[in-house]
Design a protein around this motif. Structure first.
Motif, mmCIF file in Angstrom:
data_model
loop_
_atom_site.group_PDB
_atom_site.id
_atom_site.type_symbol
_atom_site.label_atom_id
_atom_site.label_comp_id
_atom_site.label_asym_id
_atom_site.label_seq_id
_atom_site.Cartn_x
_atom_site.Cartn_y
_atom_site.Cartn_z
ATOM 1 N N ALA A 180 0.871 -1.357 0.024
ATOM 2 C CA ALA A 180 -0.178 0.051 -0.036
ATOM 3 C C ALA A 180 0.934 1.122 0.009
ATOM 4 O O ALA A 180 1.840 1.218 0.612
ATOM 5 N N GLY A 181 0.423 2.370 -0.668
ATOM 6 C CA GLY A 181 1.231 3.408 -0.828
ATOM 7 C C GLY A 181 2.421 3.357 -1.869
ATOM 8 O O GLY A 181 3.079 4.307 -1.855
ATOM 9 N N GLY A 182 2.422 2.127 -2.418
ATOM 10 C CA GLY A 182 3.763 2.032 -3.434
ATOM 11 C C GLY A 182 4.969 1.736 -2.830
ATOM 12 O O GLY A 182 6.086 1.484 -3.295
ATOM 13 N N GLN A 183 4.761 1.196 -1.488
ATOM 14 C CA GLN A 183 5.882 0.728 -0.769
ATOM 15 C C GLN A 183 5.692 -0.479 0.018
ATOM 16 O O GLN A 183 4.673 -0.755 0.351
ATOM 17 N N ALA A 184 6.670 -1.504 0.115
ATOM 18 C CA ALA A 184 6.578 -2.548 0.771
ATOM 19 C C ALA A 184 6.191 -2.398 2.349
ATOM 20 O O ALA A 184 7.015 -1.632 2.859
ATOM 21 N N SER A 185 5.337 -3.018 2.975
ATOM 22 C CA SER A 185 5.256 -2.718 4.362
ATOM 23 C C SER A 185 6.551 -3.614 5.117
ATOM 24 O O SER A 185 7.046 -4.409 4.383
ATOM 25 N N SER A 186 6.497 -3.415 6.333
ATOM 26 C CA SER A 186 7.649 -4.241 7.128
ATOM 27 C C SER A 186 7.467 -5.783 7.008
ATOM 28 O O SER A 186 8.301 -6.420 6.958
ATOM 29 N N GLY A 187 6.268 -6.039 6.922
ATOM 30 C CA GLY A 187 5.911 -7.530 6.935
ATOM 31 C C GLY A 187 6.169 -8.312 5.466
ATOM 32 O O GLY A 187 5.972 -9.223 5.701
ATOM 33 N N SER A 188 5.913 -7.433 4.463
ATOM 34 C CA SER A 188 5.819 -7.935 3.219
ATOM 35 C C SER A 188 7.299 -8.399 2.759
ATOM 36 O O SER A 188 8.407 -7.827 3.102
ATOM 37 N N GLY A 189 7.231 -9.263 2.048
ATOM 38 C CA GLY A 189 8.513 -10.042 1.391
ATOM 39 C C GLY A 189 8.421 -10.273 -0.033
ATOM 40 O O GLY A 189 7.567 -9.876 -0.910
ATOM 41 N N LEU A 190 9.531 -11.115 -0.591
ATOM 42 C CA LEU A 190 9.294 -11.478 -1.842
ATOM 43 C C LEU A 190 8.478 -12.434 -2.197
ATOM 44 O O LEU A 190 7.700 -12.328 -3.391
ATOM 45 N N ASP A 191 8.144 -13.322 -1.363
ATOM 46 C CA ASP A 191 7.062 -14.265 -1.644
ATOM 47 C C ASP A 191 5.507 -13.326 -1.791
ATOM 48 O O ASP A 191 4.907 -13.861 -2.806
ATOM 49 N N ASP A 192 5.093 -12.330 -0.944
ATOM 50 C CA ASP A 192 4.207 -11.596 -1.284
ATOM 51 C C ASP A 192 4.083 -10.877 -2.836
ATOM 52 O O ASP A 192 3.266 -10.609 -3.465
ATOM 53 N N ALA A 193 5.551 -10.709 -3.079
ATOM 54 C CA ALA A 193 5.612 -9.652 -4.263
ATOM 55 C C ALA A 193 5.096 -10.614 -5.564
ATOM 56 O O ALA A 193 4.401 -10.020 -6.352
ATOM 57 N N TYR A 194 5.736 -11.988 -5.394
ATOM 58 C CA TYR A 194 5.272 -12.694 -6.589
ATOM 59 C C TYR A 194 3.832 -13.011 -6.639
ATOM 60 O O TYR A 194 3.297 -13.091 -7.628
#
Length: 259
Positions: A180-194
């Motif tokens: 959200a907001g165009g930035q990864a949250s602290s808990g998000s990672g590469l798996d979430d990105a895929y």
């Protein structure tokens, strides 16, 4: 001038939402006439926008009440939409009436979806954006209740999506919100990105890029407005596009470091 005429005709044939939609469509006609570039059918587009808006609000009411109560976050989400549409008090009351109609225990979603499909169903982007709006609404309180999920499955099926196709869209939207907001949250990672792009770590460079471009095209404001999404409702799609971009950037960064 044409936008005023279109708004009057839109109100006459389709009510308030038709007037709003036709006004925006008329504005485009005014501009295209001024610059000598092609034309559009304002009433046809007005009808799509009117039905799209009406379906969004009535189904949002159904989604919000699916778990038995309407949370403050869900109410705030709807109020933010009112603000973006610039609605007057009277027009908000009409939209609230649709929201309440949808939240009634005995409300049947089938007629609303049947009308939506007859007017907007031929355009895959409108069907998918309706589903995205409703998923975002369901996530407004920070979680997806089982009853909300089952209702979304039902809606998706009536929109022509298989359960697998719906699950893929749901997973992408949920994981896109992690950026959200165009930035990864602290808990998000590469798996979430895929997952946000609907691909995996094993996907080729070409597959990742193709998925990214498809999503960015799907959320493109000009494309959505041209197909019938009201201009003031593009904000959700823009936010999703920013989230997709952030996820894609994270994947590119990770793959570049491994090269």
């Amino acid at each position: 001038m044409f936008k005023i005429v279109a708004a009057v005709l839109g109100f006459y044939f389709f009510g308030f939402f038709g007037a709003v939609a036709a006004f925006f469509a008329g504005s485009i006609v005014d501009r295209t006439i001024s610059y000598g570039i092609g034309g559009v059918n304002p009433l046809s587009r007005a009808q799509r926008q009117s039905v799209f808006l009406g379906t969004v609000f009535v189904l949002m009411g159904k989604i919000a009440k699916a778990d038995g109560h309407i949370s403050q976050n869900e109410i705030s989400h709807v109020e933010q939409m009112f603000e973006k549409l610039g609605m007057t008090v009277e027009h908000r009351q009409q939209s609230i009436a649709l929201f309440k109609k949808g939240s009634a225990p005995d409300f049947d979603i089938r007629p609303a979806l049947k009308e939506f499909m007859s007017v907007c169903g031929h355009t895959s982007s409108l069907r998918q954006m309706l589903l995205v709006y409703l998923i975002v609404m369901a996530l407004a309180d920070g979680r997806l209740d089982h009853a909300e999920e089952m209702l979304l499955v039902d809606i998706a099926q009536q929109l022509g999506y298989s359960q697998d196709a719906f699950r893929q869209i749901l997973a992408m939207v949920i994981n896109q919100t992690h950026f959200a907001g165009g930035q990864a949250s602290s808990g998000s990672g590469l798996d979430d990105a895929y997952k946000a792009l609907g691909v995996s770590k094993d996907s080729s460079e070409q597959e990742v890029k193709r998925a990214y471009r498809k999503l960015m095209s799907q959320y493109h404001p000009d494309k959505l407005m041209g197909q019938g999404v009201p201009e003031d409702m593009i904000a959700v799609a823009t936010a999703q596009a920013q989230e997709v971009q952030a996820a894609y950037d994270l994947i590119k960064k990770s793959r570049a470091s491994q090269a």
